[in-house]
Design a protein around this motif. Sequence first.
Motif, short mmCIF file in Angstrom:
data_model
loop_
_atom_site.label_atom_id
_atom_site.label_comp_id
_atom_site.label_asym_id
_atom_site.label_seq_id
_atom_site.Cartn_x
_atom_site.Cartn_y
_atom_site.Cartn_z
N ALA A 48 0.83 -1.21 0.00
CA ALA A 48 0.00 0.00 0.00
C ALA A 48 0.86 1.26 0.00
O ALA A 48 0.52 2.26 -0.64
N SER A 49 2.00 1.22 0.69
CA SER A 49 2.90 2.37 0.70
C SER A 49 3.46 2.64 -0.70
O SER A 49 3.53 3.79 -1.15
N ARG A 50 3.84 1.58 -1.40
CA ARG A 50 4.34 1.74 -2.77
C ARG A 50 3.25 2.29 -3.68
O ARG A 50 3.50 3.18 -4.51
N HIS A 51 2.05 1.78 -3.50
CA HIS A 51 0.92 2.24 -4.31
C HIS A 51 0.64 3.71 -4.05
O HIS A 51 0.38 4.48 -4.99
N HIS A 52 0.72 4.13 -2.79
CA HIS A 52 0.48 5.54 -2.45
C HIS A 52 1.56 6.44 -3.05
O HIS A 52 1.26 7.51 -3.59
N GLN A 53 2.81 6.02 -2.97
CA GLN A 53 3.89 6.80 -3.56
C GLN A 53 3.68 6.99 -5.06
O GLN A 53 3.84 8.10 -5.59
N ASP A 54 3.30 5.92 -5.74
CA ASP A 54 3.03 6.01 -7.18
C ASP A 54 1.87 6.95 -7.45
O ASP A 54 1.91 7.76 -8.39
N GLY A 55 0.83 6.87 -6.62
CA GLY A 55 -0.35 7.70 -6.83
C GLY A 55 -0.07 9.17 -6.65
O GLY A 55 -0.53 10.01 -7.44
#
Length: 253
Positions: free
Chosen positions: A218-225
Amino acid sequence: MNDSSLRLERSGDLATLTIDRPQARNAINFPMLESLEQALDDLSGNLPRLLVIRAAEPGFCAGIDLKESREARSDFVRVRVGLMHRCLNRLRSLPCPVVAAINGVAVGLGCEIAISADLRIASPDARFCYPEPRVAVPSPSQHLIWLIGLARAQDMLLTARWIEAPEAERIGLATHIAEDLDRGVAELTDQIMDLAPLSMRRTKENLWITMTEGIEAASRHHQDGVTEAADTADRKEALQAFAEKRRPHFTGE
């Protein structure tokens, strides 16, 4: 959609899915499940900013149609329950926010439809129940556990008891209770429609990734977003509106 008992209507970027089979207390039969899958195809192909699920009186949904079940053979039952789970999974994974407006009873499949929404507004007379053990089939549990926790799901499923609106709100089955359901839905709709659509979709994705894949994913997904949002028109509009001390106007771009 061929079944008038389930209607998908659009007003601009708002979509409304209405269960309308009052003669059967809005119980769901196989043609309605087929119509639901068709509606989900339509929604996925032309995504609204918000989907509201509601039902005609006398109540939200009395579950699966037991009259249909009385004459059902096991091969039909397997096809029907497979279609049911497919529709519920697709409803939960819709990228846009989904609001359920729950009036009266939500039973079995009615509960599953309600808890597949991101936000659940209930009327004061709303009641929830998984009565499957009373009709000799197992209750679904996989999503309910995520929503209210194992202990509360055990209490609800293994007793088949009714959950009244105040308790439903307390344990998270309902997001909140609205004395005037239509007004409560309208106010929540206005609130959500003012928010940036791409941000809402990314946020919803992140919630599910946290639940299914864990915090690191989820942290990686948030950074990408956040990185992708930097170049969007809505992000630029938000910052410009902040500088000009006005409300932003988001377009979803």
